[in-house]
Enzyme design. Structure first.
Site, PDB file in Angstrom:
ATOM      1  N   ASP A  15      -2.837  -7.084   0.269  1.00 23.44           N
ATOM      2  CA  ASP A  15      -1.465  -7.163   0.778  1.00 23.44           C
ATOM      3  C   ASP A  15      -1.368  -8.076   2.006  1.00 23.44           C
ATOM      4  O   ASP A  15      -0.296  -8.248   2.556  1.00 23.44           O
ATOM      5  CB  ASP A  15      -0.924  -5.759   1.109  1.00 23.44           C
ATOM      6  CG  ASP A  15      -1.774  -5.008   2.121  1.00 23.44           C
ATOM      7  OD1 ASP A  15      -2.998  -5.311   2.218  1.00 23.44           O
ATOM      8  OD2 ASP A  15      -1.242  -4.133   2.836  1.00 23.44           O
ATOM      9  N   LYS A  73       0.830  -1.191   0.000  1.00 18.66           N
ATOM     10  CA  LYS A  73       0.000   0.000   0.000  1.00 18.66           C
ATOM     11  C   LYS A  73       0.877   1.259   0.000  1.00 18.66           C
ATOM     12  O   LYS A  73       1.908   1.306   0.690  1.00 18.66           O
ATOM     13  CB  LYS A  73      -0.918   0.025   1.227  1.00 18.66           C
ATOM     14  CG  LYS A  73      -1.944  -1.102   1.228  1.00 18.66           C
ATOM     15  CD  LYS A  73      -2.970  -0.961   0.108  1.00 18.66           C
ATOM     16  CE  LYS A  73      -3.876  -2.176  -0.053  1.00 18.66           C
ATOM     17  NZ  LYS A  73      -4.894  -2.291   0.976  1.00 18.66           N
ATOM     18  N   LYS A 122       1.387   4.886   9.210  1.00 19.27           N
ATOM     19  CA  LYS A 122       1.392   3.476   8.815  1.00 19.27           C
ATOM     20  C   LYS A 122       1.979   3.269   7.423  1.00 19.27           C
ATOM     21  O   LYS A 122       2.504   2.200   7.118  1.00 19.27           O
ATOM     22  CB  LYS A 122      -0.062   2.933   8.777  1.00 19.27           C
ATOM     23  CG  LYS A 122      -0.551   2.328  10.042  1.00 19.27           C
ATOM     24  CD  LYS A 122      -1.995   1.850   9.902  1.00 19.27           C
ATOM     25  CE  LYS A 122      -2.088   0.465   9.293  1.00 19.27           C
ATOM     26  NZ  LYS A 122      -3.462  -0.106   9.417  1.00 19.27           N
ATOM     27  N   TYR A 123       1.797   4.300   6.567  1.00 20.12           N
ATOM     28  CA  TYR A 123       2.140   4.106   5.153  1.00 20.12           C
ATOM     29  C   TYR A 123       3.312   4.960   4.701  1.00 20.12           C
ATOM     30  O   TYR A 123       3.657   4.967   3.533  1.00 20.12           O
ATOM     31  CB  TYR A 123       0.914   4.409   4.273  1.00 20.12           C
ATOM     32  CG  TYR A 123      -0.303   3.636   4.700  1.00 20.12           C
ATOM     33  CD1 TYR A 123      -0.400   2.267   4.444  1.00 20.12           C
ATOM     34  CD2 TYR A 123      -1.345   4.261   5.387  1.00 20.12           C
ATOM     35  CE1 TYR A 123      -1.510   1.554   4.859  1.00 20.12           C
ATOM     36  CE2 TYR A 123      -2.453   3.553   5.801  1.00 20.12           C
ATOM     37  CZ  TYR A 123      -2.534   2.207   5.536  1.00 20.12           C
ATOM     38  OH  TYR A 123      -3.624   1.495   5.954  1.00 20.12           O
ATOM     39  N   ASP A 161      -1.872  -8.285  17.609  1.00 17.48           N
ATOM     40  CA  ASP A 161      -2.731  -7.624  16.626  1.00 17.48           C
ATOM     41  C   ASP A 161      -3.939  -8.510  16.299  1.00 17.48           C
ATOM     42  O   ASP A 161      -3.778  -9.699  16.003  1.00 17.48           O
ATOM     43  CB  ASP A 161      -1.892  -7.383  15.360  1.00 17.48           C
ATOM     44  CG  ASP A 161      -2.582  -6.480  14.363  1.00 17.48           C
ATOM     45  OD1 ASP A 161      -2.718  -5.272  14.650  1.00 17.48           O
ATOM     46  OD2 ASP A 161      -2.993  -6.989  13.302  1.00 17.48           O
ATOM     47  N   ASN A 162      -5.138  -7.931  16.369  1.00 16.14           N
ATOM     48  CA  ASN A 162      -6.351  -8.651  15.948  1.00 16.14           C
ATOM     49  C   ASN A 162      -6.455 -10.084  16.472  1.00 16.14           C
ATOM     50  O   ASN A 162      -6.690 -11.009  15.684  1.00 16.14           O
ATOM     51  CB  ASN A 162      -6.416  -8.709  14.423  1.00 16.14           C
ATOM     52  CG  ASN A 162      -7.041  -7.452  13.837  1.00 16.14           C
ATOM     53  OD1 ASN A 162      -7.830  -6.788  14.513  1.00 16.14           O
ATOM     54  ND2 ASN A 162      -6.695  -7.143  12.611  1.00 16.14           N
ATOM     55  N   GLN A 181      -0.263 -12.626  10.493  1.00 14.32           N
ATOM     56  CA  GLN A 181      -0.784 -12.550   9.133  1.00 14.32           C
ATOM     57  C   GLN A 181       0.435 -12.340   8.242  1.00 14.32           C
ATOM     58  O   GLN A 181       1.508 -11.977   8.720  1.00 14.32           O
ATOM     59  CB  GLN A 181      -1.760 -11.388   9.000  1.00 14.32           C
ATOM     60  CG  GLN A 181      -1.138 -10.056   9.396  1.00 14.32           C
ATOM     61  CD  GLN A 181      -2.176  -8.959   9.581  1.00 14.32           C
ATOM     62  OE1 GLN A 181      -3.309  -9.203   9.938  1.00 14.32           O
ATOM     63  NE2 GLN A 181      -1.759  -7.734   9.338  1.00 14.32           N
ATOM     64  N   GLU A 186      -5.112  -6.584  21.226  1.00 10.00           N
ATOM     65  CA  GLU A 186      -5.632  -5.482  20.413  1.00 10.00           C
ATOM     66  C   GLU A 186      -6.897  -5.952  19.721  1.00 10.00           C
ATOM     67  O   GLU A 186      -6.912  -6.231  18.536  1.00 10.00           O
ATOM     68  CB  GLU A 186      -4.600  -5.017  19.376  1.00 10.00           C
ATOM     69  CG  GLU A 186      -5.011  -3.759  18.626  1.00 10.00           C
ATOM     70  CD  GLU A 186      -5.542  -4.007  17.215  1.00 10.00           C
ATOM     71  OE1 GLU A 186      -5.925  -3.024  16.577  1.00 10.00           O
ATOM     72  OE2 GLU A 186      -5.581  -5.169  16.735  1.00 10.00           O
TER      73      GLU A 186
END
Lengths: 668, 668
Positions: A351, A256, A528-529, A387-388, A316, A416
């Site tokens: 992604d 991204k 983040k990007y 995360d998640n 992930q 999270e």
């Protein structure tokens, strides 16, 4: 689990009933949580049929030891009993409740009533004698000898008055209480478990930042080495955990670009949550940040500043992750031969590829994921932000956290999971030490009171430890977008004093960055990007407020707990008031915070002076630890005014002992 | 009990979570209670990780059958689901909750979002095809053939639109829903039990009287034959249970005289609770009442009047009971060779001896006591009022009630435990169908609201069925002593409408006998110790009120339940207002009762017309069933005035369908 009823006359089970033990989670299926130094206060309803007296004990032991320690429980009322023990070691504990029908106490109770009524008790003393003799049969030798001697006196007293005095004496009672009849006892099953963690599970101040934004040369990718430079300042701000987004190589396929664009410029660094590339996966370091050795050195440097490094574990993969080739069976493949990427239809996250936790090679996958934690633990990391976690099976976390804690009970896990409440609670039950919360989206006074009450005054408090974040790299809530610097200050005060665990995503927070993507609760040009270059001491920053808040938290043990919060009445819906105190009320902090970032607000605060042990007739000192102002207060009602232009909150330390001369001098 | 966590990667257990099932008592250790015709409404939190959809079923079965019946549960919100089933047979039931991760529903849900967004779904349809094929493997043959046919269409659709329509169709969904993957399911353990009883356990109107006081010749000892004479009048009053104090031979040793005197005249009949003499024990009939045959005939006569006879089972002995000689080991003996009589020091009850339930011959004693119930069941008695059950072990009742119910599930047990609340509740958990309560000692509006709320709106309602008694032979509460006839009327209305089970000790109640022993809540010249001669139709009696109350109860199903009570706002602390309705609101009764026996009281009653389904804009009819007065009401607020000189209560039947002409005529 409680035993099933045995409906047999031959072995009906004990006459005594033990019910309604608190705390417990889901009838003992999950442990309650404590850190070293905390108390476990246990209540239970214990009673027998008829008028027999009962004796009740709280039993506890460390995991791995078989012998119980016993604490007598105190009778409250309505058949309820209470007892407590302190967590002294970093080991899980077990506890339960044992009750006895006490033939001796019942006898002594009746004997007293009969003697008070002037009745002849010669036969009763003989009955007592028999109870002593029976007890002697299960005593130590010296105790048995003593009991038998006393039994002879009661059976044939020379002097009835001194026999009664003997029967009523403390010495006899102590031996009898220590040798109750196990045949007349019941012990609650199942044993209940305490998941014990180190103190930082309960008291932590997190500072999240992207290492890649901290190069001294603007635009260049920052490294761990670069970040060593900023450790002293983070330490000065008073945080004790620094948390890094994933530090692994970032995928290139479908990477991204800025603002989550599907178009990616060659220089765009990508989202750290797209884990894995040809350069490595979850056990590798992004080479642009440095080497694994650099990371270890960074961790060691941080430790010198009393800062613990927390890593982000995001289970992930980017499509370039080595697992994709090494373990294709760990992923889901579509009929057209492509891998199933993440999606929340109609949105696609090409992604990101999720693991298939139901893979035929479950053992292989699960063990590998556990290995990722173990790998980073071996690099010196003992705190993980996961995360998640709610998109992975709960039973996976049940297993993983238990497995990791077996060898590393000092590891802390932050969940999270921004999702539905019962899902968040189930993850906490699985063993997560802390959890993200809805604090970020609570706005009105009633919302705060209701939410904190749910988190701290219900069963939830036993297994769910909130960690309050006013912002994250993903979330710029509306109240921060519109409330200016004052809103950031208000949220900082609330996060730091409502919850003993809190964290910020910096330096966006302390620099009061508040430009969203139009109409959304997300940062425009999110870090983040892209690589940012921060002017950390830029105008309007609230670093000094954060430093002061963290110093106040360190100095006041009552702010290092969360369950102790109590809300106070103040007659203004734009003002939130609460206090926290240590168990012995030696440390008391009252917080009054304005919910209005624009206008002066005032109201009458009601202080529960009786509860706090403050004398109604005497003045006491209230010191605002934010402004260092001191007030001499008296009685229950005190006037509070908050001007957002000056400070949106008071954090008031209450001193019951007024050193009169000095304090009055200051004030007058 | 919930399963322990399996922390193994090889077999971690299901992904789905089932929590917080209601109703359940002590995590399933004890059953909930229902009667035939009642519903069991089950709620549970059911969810899986991630975004997968779940399908949830309520499972239930009769005891003795292995096959579950399944009802789909409905999603409420916040991961909660609800479903219900009706109790159709007089058998205990089991129920539990099963949840599935539904791959098909999740797929269909995403497919819809993708097609709505105009995305190409060719590959998604192929994925769906695979799900259908896998499901075909566990279907009936015709279903499998159908699924395979559809699977082929989805895999290679000629027309994508009709393939999507097929995927979204109800026909496919029905087959898929009926053939969910058991491997992706979890079923809550333990199964939860429903103790099912006949309707009279929930709806009963008790009339207690001493048969010996009903001789037509004053002073002579009455007999069962004599009592046949009064059955028609008790039936006219509308009761459905007649309850007799113990009917056994009465001990002579230490027999109590009038007013519980230790001096006993030769003609004093003694307390029926001093059970047993040379003439027999718990399985014998006091010869002065008649023979066992007379008793059976009395029971048969009562049945003809739709009256069921309840006996009092008092597990205690007079010193003359045959057990004393036959089974001396069932009692406790003192060192001086005398038997341990009952006492509550300094009080002695020398006419009563308790059993020692811990006797070495426990099996012998317990079986004999069970035999007493069986004996009277064989004489035609199916309702027992058990005296002082709280002075016997709870495990004894667990055992005894289960044993009796095995052969005689239609037996009803009333617990006479006037003791601490948790003890009363534990007896209810043991299986007592009904229990005496604190109703007798509640006085203020707030006390009634609090107590009824505890009994009907908390977990207590699942296992404890109240039976409200305004008086008993032992208890003449203070409010009856001082409030005159009106107080008796008020209590009758409250007992009969607050609780679907109620009873009175007559004729002392309907004759408004209110002379206490000075300073106590006991009757002067209590019937317990002497033969009375009642002028049943004497002046000031409230028999007609009782007859009307019982008729109203019989005619209105909403008064035949207790859990359905809801309190209403009325702005007067001396007025208590509540309503009861059937589940479908076809029968609605509003009760307004004054708590002041002396003065006129009035207030504005708030009627929850929305909840009751009443149109705000239209008048509705409110008929006072006590006075037969009709009122036309409209809207939420209505004025109520109660004059104790006329009637201390309204029992208002609400008719939503106003037959206009007729009703208005009546009113105008």
């Amino acid at each position: 689990m409680p035993k099933k009823i045995k409906a047999r006359a031959s072995d009906p089970g004990p006459r005594i009933v033990i019910e309604n033990i608190t705390p417990q989670v889901d009838a003992g299926r999950f442990p309650i949580k404590r850190v070293i130094g905390e108390q476990v206060v246990v209540r239970a309803d214990v009673f027998a049929d008829g008028h027999d007296e009962v004796a009740v004990f709280l039993l506890y032991r460390e995991c791995g030891r078989q012998d119980w320690r016993e604490v007598p429980m105190k009778f409250l009322n309505n058949d309820a009993w209470v007892g407590s023990f302190a967590i002294e070691r970093e080991k899980d504990y077990f506890y339960t409740v044992r009750g006895y029908v006490s033939e001796f106490s019942s006898w002594r109770h009746d004997l007293k009533k009969k003697t008070d009524a002037g009745r002849d008790v010669a036969v009763d003393l003989k009955i007592g004698s028999a109870i002593l003799k029976a007890t002697a049969g299960r005593c130590s030798k010296p105790e048995a000898a003593q009991l038998l001697k006393w039994a002879r006196i009661l059976a044939a007293p020379k002097d009835i008055k001194s026999a009664i005095a003997l029967a009523m004496g403390d010495e006899l009672a102590a031996i009898m209480q220590a040798n109750l009849d196990p045949e007349k006892s019941a012990t609650h099953e199942p044993q209940l478990r305490v998941l014990v963690e180190r103190g930082r599970a309960l008291f932590s101040s997190w500072y999240e930042f992207f290492p890649r934004s901290w190069s001294p040369k603007p635009g260049r990718h920052g490294t761990f080495k670069d970040c060593e430079r900023i450790l002293p300042e983070i330490a000065r701000l008073g945080f004790n955990v620094i948390y890094l987004p994933p530090i692994h190589p970032i995928g290139k396929t479908f990477r991204k670009g800025k603002n989550n664009s599907v178009k990616c410029a060659p220089t765009d660094p990508g989202s750290p949550w797209a884990v894995g590339s040809a350069e490595g996966g979850h056990k590798a370091v992004n080479p642009r940040l440095g080497t694994l050795k650099d990371f270890r050195e960074f961790v060691a440097h941080a430790r010198k500043h009393s800062l613990e490094v927390a890593l982000d574990i995001a289970f992930q993969c980017s499509p370039d992750h080595p697992y994709m080739k090494e373990h294709p069976d760990w992923f889901t493949w579509r009929p057209d031969g492509t891998v199933q990427y993440a999606e929340n239809p109609p949105k696609k996250y090409e992604d990101i590829v999720h693991f298939n936790f139901d893979t035929a090679d479950r053992k292989g996958l699960w063990e590998e994921l556990k290995g990722i934690f173990i790998f980073w633990i071996e690099q010196g990391v003992k705190i993980f932000r996961v995360d998640n976690p709610h998109t992975k099976p709960f039973v996976f976390w049940d297993w993983l956290i238990a497995e990791v804690r077996k060898e590393h009970p000092d590891v802390i896990f932050l969940s999270e999971a921004f999702t539905r409440p019962k899902v968040m609670y189930r993850l906490a039950k699985a063993g997560f030490s802390q959890s993200y919360t809805y604090f970020t989206w609570r706005n009105t006074k009633q919302e705060f009171v209701d939410y904190l009450t749910e988190l701290t005054q219900t069963d939830v408090a036993e297994f769910f430890r909130p960690n309050f974040w006013p912002n994250t790299p993903d979330i710029l809530p509306e109240h921060l977008q519109v409330g200016g610097r004052t809103a950031f200050a208000m949220r900082a005060v609330m996060a730091a004093t409502l919850s003993s665990n809190y964290g910020i995503y910096g330096p966006a927070f302390e620099l009061c960055v508040n430009t969203p993507i139009q109409g959304r609760e997300e940062y425009l040009d999110a870090e983040k990007y892209e690589i940012k270059s921060w002017d950390w001491d830029g105008p309007g920053n609230i670093k000094d407020l954060l430093a002061r808040l963290n110093a106040i938290r360190r100095a006041n043990p009552c702010l290092q707990m969360t369950r102790n919060i109590r809300f106070l009445d103040i007659n203004n819906d734009q003002m939130l008031a609460y206090y926290k105190a240590t168990g012995d009320y030696s440390d008391i902090i009252i917080v009054v915070v304005s919910l209005d970032p624009r206008n002066v607000q005032s109201g009458w605060l009601e202080i529960p002076i009786g509860e706090l042990g403050i004398d109604k007739e005497r003045p006491f000192m209230a010191q605002d630890l934010l402004s260092d102002q001191k007030f001499i207060w008296q009685g229950e009602k005190n006037f509070i005014e908050l001007d957002p232009a000056r400070s949106p909150a008071h954090i008031i330390r209450v001193s019951k002992q007024l050193r009169r001369e000095q304090d009055f001098d200051y004030f007058l």
